[in-house]
Design a protein around this motif. Structure first.
Motif, short mmCIF file in Angstrom:
data_model
loop_
_atom_site.label_atom_id
_atom_site.label_comp_id
_atom_site.label_asym_id
_atom_site.label_seq_id
_atom_site.Cartn_x
_atom_site.Cartn_y
_atom_site.Cartn_z
N CYS A 63 -4.03 42.14 39.72
CA CYS A 63 -4.73 41.17 38.87
C CYS A 63 -3.82 39.98 38.61
O CYS A 63 -2.61 40.05 38.84
CB CYS A 63 -5.16 41.83 37.57
N VAL A 67 -4.77 37.80 33.18
CA VAL A 67 -5.58 38.96 32.77
C VAL A 67 -4.77 39.89 31.90
O VAL A 67 -5.27 40.42 30.90
CB VAL A 67 -6.13 39.68 34.01
N GLU A 102 -10.90 41.96 34.32
CA GLU A 102 -11.00 42.20 32.88
C GLU A 102 -10.40 43.57 32.58
O GLU A 102 -10.60 44.54 33.30
CB GLU A 102 -12.46 42.17 32.42
#
Length: 407
Positions: A63, A67, A102
């Protein structure tokens, strides 16, 4: 040529890699829950290893750094999270990763709710039933201890147990007590100790911690393994307020590791003092019993019948002699009375008897022809009848010559 595939016309590596990637990329977006076991930051990107807390499965996560920065809680090893991302296959390296956009932390409330649902499930299956609890031996020959390496809980159990009973044998098996690798290692060590016939009790111990730290001890796989053990298991997790589900499944729940050590082995000093006390009480009871029986014997010996056994015979002898004397006296009196009565009757009989009458000049006439019947009337002696005439000094026989009536 790209679509053909056979031993004579195999696909190149790039084709296979591309086809795999195309298939994986069709999966779309997914939500996944797990526990962070490794987090590595690089400029602009982060690499995470996400592990299933209940099984030995892991997934590589990539990620962007922002994030991670937007995460509502700090992300460290052991944090339970929920991630949203798309599976991504890297053609050049042939590796799979989840591109995360997320990250959400699993809240304490959600963890507690899951633990409560698991508690209700296992309770319905009867894993918490008190009748399933196995009793602990009074003095276990071997104790298995599962705890963290060089942990305070392990030191407390060892020091307290060996201080209470120096000869106790404790087999220590080190295992992580928190984090993603805790459950598999604890299960492995638990099976080793349960299969060892020399182990009579197994203790799972660790110090206190947060709800997240104690999650491995509410893991369903671990709870079912503890329930299936043939060796009694003691749960010594955290402090008094900490209540993981392992406390309900284990055969004995100890408030602390120190409490577990106190409850699984007796205190040699207390046992020796107890034995000494029982010996004193037994000796005292025996002495009291002997004294009581001696007093009882003395009381029996002091009784007249035992102090002078012949006194009872003597008393009866006197009574028997008195009865004999009375009997002789009564018999003598009775004999004397009957003798007097006999003499009196004899005198009366002699006075009233026929001999006295004959002595006064009377005679008795008997009719010999009529069976020697005594003649009372003249009619009893017909003429010519033979008679016998008895007088005082004898009798004569005669024949009736003539009857004469009374003038």
């Amino acid at each position: 040529m790209a679509d053909a595939n056979s031993a004579e016309e195999p696909w190149p590596v790039r084709t296979v890699s591309r086809k795999i990637g195309d298939w994986i990329h069709q999966l779309g977006q997914v939500w996944v829950e797990g526990q962070i076991t490794q987090l590595s930051r690089r400029p602009g990107i982060c690499f995470i290893t996400l592990r299933d807390p209940a099984a030995d499965f892991s997934l590589q996560i990539t990620c962007k750094s922002d994030v991670i920065d937007r995460s509502p809680v700090p992300l460290t090893d052991g944090t339970r999270v929920v991630m949203c991302g798309r599976p991504s296959f890297y053609y050049n390296r042939g590796t799979l990763s989840l591109q995360v956009t997320e990250i959400r932390a699993v809240g304490i409330g959600e963890l507690l709710a899951r633990i409560e649902r698991l508690r209700q499930l296992l309770s319905a299956e009867g894993l918490f039933d008190p009748r399933r609890k196995r009793p602990l031996p009074f003095l276990p020959q071997g104790i298995g201890l599962i705890s963290g390496r060089a942990s305070a809980a392990s030191r407390d159990v060892l020091s307290v147990a060996q201080g209470r009973w120096p000869g106790v044998r404790i087999v220590v098996r080190d295992a992580p007590v928190q984090g993603p690798s805790a459950v598999p290692r604890i299960l492995e060590e638990l099976k080793i100790l349960d299969d060892d016939p020399a182990i009579d009790v197994i203790v799972i111990a660790r110090g206190g911690g947060s709800v997240e730290d104690l999650l491995p001890f509410s893991d369903e796989e671990l709870l079912r393994a503890v329930s299936a053990c043939t060796t009694p298991v003691i749960s010594a997790i955290g402090h008094e307020p900490d209540t993981p589900l392992l406390d309900l499944v284990a055969d004995l729940r100890a408030a602390t590791p120190t409490d577990a050590a106190k409850r699984m082995v007796p205190d040699v000093g207390a046992e020796l003092a107890g034995i000494a006390g029982m010996r004193r009480r037994s000796a005292g009871a025996l002495r009291n019993w002997v004294q009581r029986e001696a007093h009882r014997v003395d009381g029996l010996r002091a009784r007249p019948v035992l102090a002078d056994p012949l006194s009872l015979v003597d008393a009866h002898e006197v009574r028997v002699e008195r009865c004999r004397t009375d009997l002789r006296r009564d018999i003598s009196r009775r004999v004397e009375s009957e003798s007097h009565r006999h003499e009196h009757l004899a005198a009366r009989l002699a006075t009233l008897g026929p001999s006295q009458t004959l002595a006064r000049g009377y005679a008795i006439v008997q009719n010999l022809d009529d069976g020697s019947r005594v003649a009372r009337e003249v009619a009893d002696l017909p003429d010519g009848a033979r008679v016998r005439i008895r007088v005082a000094d004898g009798a004569v026989r005669a024949t009736v010559a003539e009857q004469e009536g009374t003038p």
